[in-house]
Each structure stands twice: as C-alpha cells, then as structure tokens.
Design an enzyme around this catalytic site. Sequence first.
Site, PDB file in Angstrom:
ATOM      1  N   CYS A 188       0.830  -1.205   0.000  1.00  0.00           N
ATOM      2  CA  CYS A 188       0.000   0.000   0.000  1.00  0.00           C
ATOM      3  C   CYS A 188       0.871   1.264   0.000  1.00  0.00           C
ATOM      4  O   CYS A 188       0.711   2.128  -0.858  1.00  0.00           O
ATOM      5  CB  CYS A 188      -0.911  -0.086   1.229  1.00  0.00           C
ATOM      6  SG  CYS A 188      -1.827   1.394   1.592  1.00  0.00           S
ATOM      7  N   GLU A 223      -4.265  -4.526  -4.177  1.00  0.00           N
ATOM      8  CA  GLU A 223      -4.078  -3.147  -4.657  1.00  0.00           C
ATOM      9  C   GLU A 223      -4.612  -3.028  -6.086  1.00  0.00           C
ATOM     10  O   GLU A 223      -5.343  -2.106  -6.411  1.00  0.00           O
ATOM     11  CB  GLU A 223      -2.598  -2.739  -4.617  1.00  0.00           C
ATOM     12  CG  GLU A 223      -2.114  -2.249  -3.271  1.00  0.00           C
ATOM     13  CD  GLU A 223      -2.797  -0.967  -2.792  1.00  0.00           C
ATOM     14  OE1 GLU A 223      -3.027  -0.065  -3.605  1.00  0.00           O
ATOM     15  OE2 GLU A 223      -3.129  -0.892  -1.605  1.00  0.00           O
TER      16      GLU A 223
END
Length: 229
Positions: free
Chosen positions: A142, A214
């Site tokens: 992230c 993601e």
Amino acid sequence: MVKSSQQDRFTRQLHDRVLQVWEQIHRHPFVQGIKDGSLPMERFMFYMKQDYVFLKDYAKLFALGAVKAEDTETIKWFSGLLHETLHTEMDLHRSYCKEIGIGEEELENEKATPINLAYTRYMLAASQQGSLAELVSCLLPCMWSYHEIGTMLKREAGNLSGHPYGPWIEMYASEDFGSLSRWLKDKLDEWAEGKTNQELEALQNHFLTTSRFEFMFWDMVYYGHEWPV
Ligand SMILES: Cc1ncc(CN)c(N)n1
C-alpha cells in the site's frame, strides 16, 4: 551488524516477485487517467470515499504495530504512521470531498465495497494473528506502491498547477510519504534476517496477496464494482 547490499535485501526480492502486478497497476486506466487528468471527477470521488473507508481500517494496522512492537523507537514510528494516516493523508480526502459538498458525516457513513472489505479484513486478520514482520509485509505494498505511482506520475504529468489531481500526485510523490515507506522497508529487511524459509515464504505470500488486492482496488474504483444485491 553488516548491512545487506541492495541486491540481496529481502524487500528487493519482494519487489521482484510482484513486479508484473505493479506494472499492471502503473498501466491501469484509473492511474493513467489521474496522470493526464482525463479521469472523470465522479469516478475519482467514488475512489476518494472508498479510500477514506479503507484508510480508517488501514490506520488500525499501525496501532496494532505499536501494540506488537517492543522498543520505544519502533512504537514511536508506528504511532507517527497512525497519526500521518488519520491526519495528513485523510485530510487530502476530506479536502477533495469538501470541495464538491461531501461532508465528514457522509464520509463516516460510507460503506465498504466487497473488494475494499476483503482487502482490509485480510490485512487485519493476518496482522492480528501474525508477527510484526507479517504485519509489515501485509501493509507495505500500500505505502510503497503509492509512492512509486506518485513519483512516476509527478515525473510524467508535467506541470501540476491547475491539474485536478495535482494535490493527490504531490502527496504520494512527496519525500515525507517516501520516507515513511523507506522506514517500513528497512524494518522488514531487519526483521526478515534469521527467519526460516517457511517464515520468509509466508511474508512473500502476504506481500503478493496485498499487491493483488491493490490492483483489484484500482479496478473496483474504475469499474464501480459494488455489492451485486
Ligand atoms: C487502497 C489504497 N492503497 C494504498 C494507499 C496509500 N496509503 C491508499 N490510500 N489506498
């Protein structure tokens, strides 16, 4: 202690392992649309609201990191990361939302989409059950991938003044954001030393899984995937 070279750093191996996933993220139409400003603002605002919900849970990982850490320095770093997420990063979202009339109450009431929920539940469960190294290997894609994206977009987008997504690009390309992600990388390299192959594989699996999440998050906000019923 002898510092490992760039090549044999564990985080370098992790990066190599997910390269194809991250390259697909860089080429994703949502990311490319942020770069040239062609992404419809309505899509971006859907992302801002979902990301706000995401960050509320993501911030809890830093709180968990502080609980699991043993030395004062590490506890301070995790509490700093918690503060930066809740304040600096989420201020960006609050400010974009305020501009188009979405207040904090509406943001607070926003509900996570299935992908958003699956992503944060995965990280929270693995981090609660696992070691500090597992926690960081879950949350690192992230921070790291966003800094890579921000840096790439800042380099390629040209002049950002008046760019609708300029503040977003500036935030994730910033040296402040980069230094937080570098600290996490250094810590993971340190904690990976002396781990068994089986333990290292578990870290690699978390890193790959959250890198895939993601990608799925970008896809979700681009195509607007919500609950089917
Ligand atoms: C889904 C997601 N991934 C990463 C980041 C960067 N903290 C973010 N804001 N949102």
